[in-house]
Design a protein around this motif. Structure first.
Motif, mmCIF file in Angstrom:
data_model
loop_
_atom_site.group_PDB
_atom_site.id
_atom_site.type_symbol
_atom_site.label_atom_id
_atom_site.label_comp_id
_atom_site.label_asym_id
_atom_site.label_seq_id
_atom_site.Cartn_x
_atom_site.Cartn_y
_atom_site.Cartn_z
ATOM 1 N N SER A 1 -6.037 -1.655 5.707
ATOM 2 C CA SER A 1 -7.218 -2.428 5.325
ATOM 3 C C SER A 1 -8.009 -1.856 4.159
ATOM 4 C CB SER A 1 -8.160 -2.555 6.529
ATOM 5 O OG SER A 1 -8.648 -1.285 6.907
ATOM 6 N N ARG B 1 -6.533 -7.506 -0.790
ATOM 7 C CA ARG B 1 -7.423 -7.634 0.366
ATOM 8 C C ARG B 1 -8.795 -7.051 0.056
ATOM 9 N NH1 ARG B 1 -6.153 -5.658 6.531
ATOM 10 N NH2 ARG B 1 -8.077 -6.438 7.426
ATOM 11 N N THR C 1 0.801 -1.221 0.000
ATOM 12 C CA THR C 1 0.000 0.000 0.000
ATOM 13 C C THR C 1 0.832 1.268 0.000
ATOM 14 O OG1 THR C 1 -0.112 -0.035 2.407
ATOM 15 C CG2 THR C 1 -1.892 -1.131 1.208
ATOM 16 N N ALA D 1 -5.342 -1.815 0.281
ATOM 17 C CA ALA D 1 -4.593 -2.990 -0.176
ATOM 18 C C ALA D 1 -5.419 -3.689 -1.249
ATOM 19 C CB ALA D 1 -4.311 -3.925 0.990
ATOM 20 N N PHE E 1 -10.692 -9.223 -2.503
ATOM 21 C CA PHE E 1 -11.213 -10.408 -1.828
ATOM 22 C C PHE E 1 -12.460 -10.046 -1.023
ATOM 23 C CE2 PHE E 1 -11.602 -13.019 1.949
ATOM 24 C CZ PHE E 1 -11.635 -14.296 1.421
ATOM 25 N N ASN E 2 -12.383 -8.976 -0.245
ATOM 26 C CA ASN E 2 -13.526 -8.580 0.582
ATOM 27 C C ASN E 2 -14.763 -8.308 -0.274
ATOM 28 O OD1 ASN E 2 -11.999 -8.777 2.895
ATOM 29 N ND2 ASN E 2 -11.756 -6.571 3.159
#
Length: 194
Positions: free
Chosen positions: A79, A85, A60, A82, A88-89
């Motif tokens: 959080s 990440r 990041t 990224a 995926f979320n």
């Protein structure tokens, strides 16, 4: 008589304001001396930018866990910006494939399918591909045959850089695909302003 006095007073006030406000505030120069001419002056510079382009999929910023994020603006570097990440979320948390049991800001909204434009996680997955695409476009602009020739980069180094252009174009297409996959409806519903 009064109207001419008012007229000349207004002219004098405007002239005084214009003259006194010329403080050369528009003559600003970058605080950073890192320019494309310096960055891309050697084959190693091209490799460094190529590494950064690949790195944006996982990291990041340039410093570490926090402190020098690529994307500023109040988003949590760990959080919310990224790439992997966040992707995926956005893809998995609305399904029954994954669960985040802790209460991390608005993460439960993904499980409940209550996404809003104010969600910091969505702002992050919107901002990251745009940053990546900007970096990729600069690499492509600076890695043309003409630019390589003007910088004296020839032989195997020039061939490697030319081959990397295909990789970088794929990464740009991938970033566009992610944005369309996640945000197409929101992007298409916005009315352009002219």
């Amino acid at each position: 008589m009064k109207s001419s006095i008012i007229k000349y007073s207004v002219i004098a006030l405007v002239a005084t304001t214009l003259i006194s406000s010329c403080a050369k505030k528009l003559d600003l120069f970058p605080q950073n001396d890192l320019t494309p001419e310096k960055t891309f002056s050697t084959a190693a510079g091209y490799k460094g930018v190529l590494a950064k382009i690949y790195g944006t999929l996982a990291i990041t910023g340039n410093q570490g866990p926090a402190g020098a994020p690529d994307i500023a603006g109040g988003l949590d570097e760990g959080s919310q910006v990224a790439f992997i990440r966040m992707f995926f979320n956005c893809e998995e948390l609305p399904t029954d494939e994954a669960v985040v049991a802790w209460n991390d800001q608005t993460i439960h909204d993904f499980h409940d399918l209550k996404w809003t434009t104010a969600d910091p996680f969505l702002k992050g997955i919107y901002a990251r591909p745009i940053y990546n695409i900007t970096l990729i476009n600069e690499y492509l602009r600076e890695s043309t045959d003409a630019k390589l020739d003007s910088r004296g980069i020839k032989g195997a180094d020039a061939t490697d850089i030319q081959k990397s252009r295909g990789e970088v174009r794929f990464l740009r297409a991938y970033n566009y695909w992610v944005m369309l996959d996640l945000l197409a409806n929101q992007l298409l519903l916005q009315k352009p302003t002219l």
